[in-house]
Design a protein around this motif. Sequence first.
Motif, PDB file in Angstrom:
ATOM      1  N   PHE A  24       0.856  -1.180   0.000  1.00 25.98           N
ATOM      2  CA  PHE A  24       0.000   0.000   0.000  1.00 25.98           C
ATOM      3  C   PHE A  24       0.892   1.229   0.000  1.00 25.98           C
ATOM      4  O   PHE A  24       1.921   1.251   0.676  1.00 25.98           O
ATOM      5  CB  PHE A  24      -0.853   0.054   1.276  1.00 25.98           C
ATOM      6  N   LYS A  25       0.483   2.247  -0.729  1.00 26.08           N
ATOM      7  CA  LYS A  25       1.174   3.541  -0.714  1.00 26.08           C
ATOM      8  C   LYS A  25       0.109   4.621  -0.564  1.00 26.08           C
ATOM      9  O   LYS A  25      -0.857   4.655  -1.321  1.00 26.08           O
ATOM     10  CB  LYS A  25       1.973   3.768  -1.990  1.00 26.08           C
ATOM     11  N   PHE A  26       0.321   5.467   0.459  1.00 20.20           N
ATOM     12  CA  PHE A  26      -0.595   6.567   0.717  1.00 20.20           C
ATOM     13  C   PHE A  26       0.209   7.839   0.943  1.00 20.20           C
ATOM     14  O   PHE A  26       1.345   7.791   1.405  1.00 20.20           O
ATOM     15  CB  PHE A  26      -1.427   6.317   1.982  1.00 20.20           C
ATOM     16  N   ILE A  36      -2.703   6.127  10.042  1.00 19.58           N
ATOM     17  CA  ILE A  36      -2.206   5.055   9.173  1.00 19.58           C
ATOM     18  C   ILE A  36      -1.505   4.002  10.020  1.00 19.58           C
ATOM     19  O   ILE A  36      -1.710   2.799   9.855  1.00 19.58           O
ATOM     20  CB  ILE A  36      -1.251   5.614   8.095  1.00 19.58           C
ATOM     21  N   THR A  59       4.479   3.804   3.045  1.00 19.08           N
ATOM     22  CA  THR A  59       4.525   2.528   2.333  1.00 19.08           C
ATOM     23  C   THR A  59       4.340   1.429   3.366  1.00 19.08           C
ATOM     24  O   THR A  59       5.035   1.409   4.385  1.00 19.08           O
ATOM     25  CB  THR A  59       5.870   2.346   1.609  1.00 19.08           C
ATOM     26  N   HIS A  73      -8.761  -2.738   3.804  1.00 19.51           N
ATOM     27  CA  HIS A  73      -7.744  -1.757   4.205  1.00 19.51           C
ATOM     28  C   HIS A  73      -7.931  -0.442   3.436  1.00 19.51           C
ATOM     29  O   HIS A  73      -7.817   0.634   4.025  1.00 19.51           O
ATOM     30  CB  HIS A  73      -6.329  -2.301   3.976  1.00 19.51           C
ATOM     31  N   TYR A  74      -8.205  -0.529   2.157  1.00 14.71           N
ATOM     32  CA  TYR A  74      -8.443   0.688   1.370  1.00 14.71           C
ATOM     33  C   TYR A  74      -9.685   1.433   1.870  1.00 14.71           C
ATOM     34  O   TYR A  74      -9.692   2.661   1.958  1.00 14.71           O
ATOM     35  CB  TYR A  74      -8.584   0.383  -0.122  1.00 14.71           C
ATOM     36  N   ALA A  77      -8.754   3.185   5.087  1.00 12.32           N
ATOM     37  CA  ALA A  77      -7.876   4.318   4.805  1.00 12.32           C
ATOM     38  C   ALA A  77      -8.654   5.477   4.200  1.00 12.32           C
ATOM     39  O   ALA A  77      -8.351   6.648   4.464  1.00 12.32           O
ATOM     40  CB  ALA A  77      -6.752   3.878   3.881  1.00 12.32           C
ATOM     41  N   ALA A  78      -9.648   5.172   3.392  1.00 13.90           N
ATOM     42  CA  ALA A  78     -10.441   6.223   2.734  1.00 13.90           C
ATOM     43  C   ALA A  78     -11.175   7.104   3.743  1.00 13.90           C
ATOM     44  O   ALA A  78     -11.599   8.215   3.408  1.00 13.90           O
ATOM     45  CB  ALA A  78     -11.433   5.596   1.762  1.00 13.90           C
ATOM     46  N   ILE A  83      -6.715  11.804   2.248  1.00 13.32           N
ATOM     47  CA  ILE A  83      -5.684  10.801   1.939  1.00 13.32           C
ATOM     48  C   ILE A  83      -5.610  10.580   0.435  1.00 13.32           C
ATOM     49  O   ILE A  83      -6.616  10.652  -0.276  1.00 13.32           O
ATOM     50  CB  ILE A  83      -5.958   9.463   2.662  1.00 13.32           C
ATOM     51  N   SER A  85      -4.369   7.743  -2.241  1.00 13.10           N
ATOM     52  CA  SER A  85      -3.932   6.355  -2.447  1.00 13.10           C
ATOM     53  C   SER A  85      -3.192   6.276  -3.774  1.00 13.10           C
ATOM     54  O   SER A  85      -3.688   6.762  -4.788  1.00 13.10           O
ATOM     55  CB  SER A  85      -5.122   5.408  -2.484  1.00 13.10           C
TER      56      SER A  85
END
Length: 86
Positions: A24-26, A36, A59, A73-74, A77-78, A83, A85
Amino acid sequence: MDHATDSFKEKLDTTYSFPALYMFKFIVRPDQVGQIEKQFSEHEVILKPSSGGKYVSTTIKIMASSSDEIIEHYKEAAKIEGIISL
């Protein structure tokens, strides 16, 4: 699930053989790094602040058991305001 999620799930299922290593990269503001880190508390979160210090690139590599786990997970995170992505 909506069409975009279904399409993403299908792509994950055809690209990966689970369990699989997934990255994952944010990009978040510095004050959001804790959110996070909390979400991925069982995983190493690698941080790289931007040159101006306004943003932090994160990362996270996880051993995902399924495409559903990645999608969850996405979705979590949203919930973090602003954020990005990658």
